[in-house]
Design a protein around this motif. Structure first.
Motif, PDB file in Angstrom:
ATOM      1  N   THR A   1       0.817  -1.218  -0.256  1.00  0.00           N
ATOM      2  CA  THR A   1       0.024  -0.031  -0.024  1.00  0.00           C
ATOM      3  C   THR A   1       0.489   1.340  -0.028  1.00  0.00           C
ATOM      4  O   THR A   1       0.677   2.157  -0.856  1.00  0.00           O
ATOM      5  CB  THR A   1      -0.746   0.015   1.212  1.00  0.00           C
ATOM      6  OG1 THR A   1      -0.233  -0.012   2.287  1.00  0.00           O
ATOM      7  CG2 THR A   1      -1.982  -1.069   1.063  1.00  0.00           C
ATOM      8  N   ASN A   2       1.910   1.214   0.682  1.00  0.00           N
ATOM      9  CA  ASN A   2       2.844   2.517   0.809  1.00  0.00           C
ATOM     10  C   ASN A   2       3.365   2.646  -0.797  1.00  0.00           C
ATOM     11  O   ASN A   2       3.721   3.710  -1.145  1.00  0.00           O
ATOM     12  CB  ASN A   2       4.099   2.177   1.806  1.00  0.00           C
ATOM     13  CG  ASN A   2       3.541   2.283   3.208  1.00  0.00           C
ATOM     14  OD1 ASN A   2       2.429   2.843   3.318  1.00  0.00           O
ATOM     15  ND2 ASN A   2       4.406   1.569   4.161  1.00  0.00           N
ATOM     16  N   LEU A   3       3.868   1.487  -1.348  1.00  0.00           N
ATOM     17  CA  LEU A   3       4.386   1.701  -2.776  1.00  0.00           C
ATOM     18  C   LEU A   3       3.389   1.968  -3.577  1.00  0.00           C
ATOM     19  O   LEU A   3       3.608   2.836  -4.521  1.00  0.00           O
ATOM     20  CB  LEU A   3       4.563   0.410  -3.155  1.00  0.00           C
ATOM     21  CG  LEU A   3       5.520   0.107  -4.630  1.00  0.00           C
ATOM     22  CD1 LEU A   3       6.861   1.144  -4.649  1.00  0.00           C
ATOM     23  CD2 LEU A   3       5.694  -1.441  -4.992  1.00  0.00           C
ATOM     24  N   ASN A   4       2.058   1.692  -3.658  1.00  0.00           N
ATOM     25  CA  ASN A   4       0.916   2.105  -4.404  1.00  0.00           C
ATOM     26  C   ASN A   4       0.862   3.750  -4.268  1.00  0.00           C
ATOM     27  O   ASN A   4       0.509   4.260  -5.154  1.00  0.00           O
ATOM     28  CB  ASN A   4      -0.369   1.229  -4.382  1.00  0.00           C
ATOM     29  CG  ASN A   4      -0.312   0.048  -4.827  1.00  0.00           C
ATOM     30  OD1 ASN A   4       0.371  -0.271  -5.668  1.00  0.00           O
ATOM     31  ND2 ASN A   4      -0.898  -1.005  -4.279  1.00  0.00           N
ATOM     32  N   THR A   5       0.588   4.073  -2.929  1.00  0.00           N
ATOM     33  CA  THR A   5       0.455   5.587  -2.622  1.00  0.00           C
ATOM     34  C   THR A   5       1.473   6.392  -3.151  1.00  0.00           C
ATOM     35  O   THR A   5       1.397   7.375  -3.765  1.00  0.00           O
ATOM     36  CB  THR A   5       0.431   5.785  -1.186  1.00  0.00           C
ATOM     37  OG1 THR A   5       1.388   5.229  -0.403  1.00  0.00           O
ATOM     38  CG2 THR A   5      -0.950   5.231  -0.761  1.00  0.00           C
TER      39      THR A   5
END
Length: 176
Positions: A162-166
């Motif tokens: 999720t951090n990578l996606n954001t």
């Protein structure tokens, strides 16, 4: 049985009428107590044994030195055959949902035979129900801790994803 309202009347009745007093019946407990007291009064006194009389004159006893100390417990590891048998019972319990009773497993371990009719375990390989219970507890604890670690790793992976996606989304929106 007569009752009198005054003590004088009782005395008069005893003197005038020719009546006899009958002793009241005793219950067994009272009778036992009175017999015990009589026996104590009539019995001979026995000599009191002193502690010094029980010890030999040299001050030594017949007991070996260290007789009251705890014995050293012999620790031994389970062999592969025992572990395999216990693991099968544990897995069978987790699959069916019915936990294996350590007492029954210990009994089965004593009577389990191979195809050729020989015993599966030697007498020195028998385990007590306490040992089996401890093994099952350790296995469950290890299984639970490994599943907790797997869940923690999966949660960290999802968080990283999720951090990578954001971060990717924020870079894309900044370039547009």
């Amino acid at each position: 049985m007569k009752s009198f309202s005054k003590y004088k009347d009782l005395e008069l009745h005893l003197h005038v009428n020719n009546c006899t007093l009958v002793q009241e019946k005793q219950c067994r407990i009272d009778l036992t107590k009175t017999l015990y007291v009589e026996k104590l009064k009539t019995s001979e006194t026995r000599p009191v044994v002193k502690f010094s009389d029980t010890v030999q004159s040299s001050g030594e006893t017949d007991l070996d030195q260290g007789w009251a100390l705890r014995k050293q417990r012999k620790t031994s590891r389970f062999n592969d055959k025992q572990k395999k048998f216990l693991d099968e019972k544990f897995k069978q319990g987790t699959v069916t949902g019915n936990k294996a009773d350590p007492t029954e497993v210990a009994n089965e371990m004593r009577h389990k035979k191979l195809e050729n009719g020989e015993r599966m375990f030697e007498i020195n390989e028998f385990l007590s129900s306490q040992q089996i219970n401890s093994y099952f507890s350790r296995t469950f604890r290890n299984l639970k801790s490994s599943s907790d670690q797997d869940q923690l790793a999966a949660a960290q992976f999802e968080q990283n994803l999720t951090n990578l996606n954001t971060s990717v989304m924020s870079k894309l929106s900044a370039t547009n």
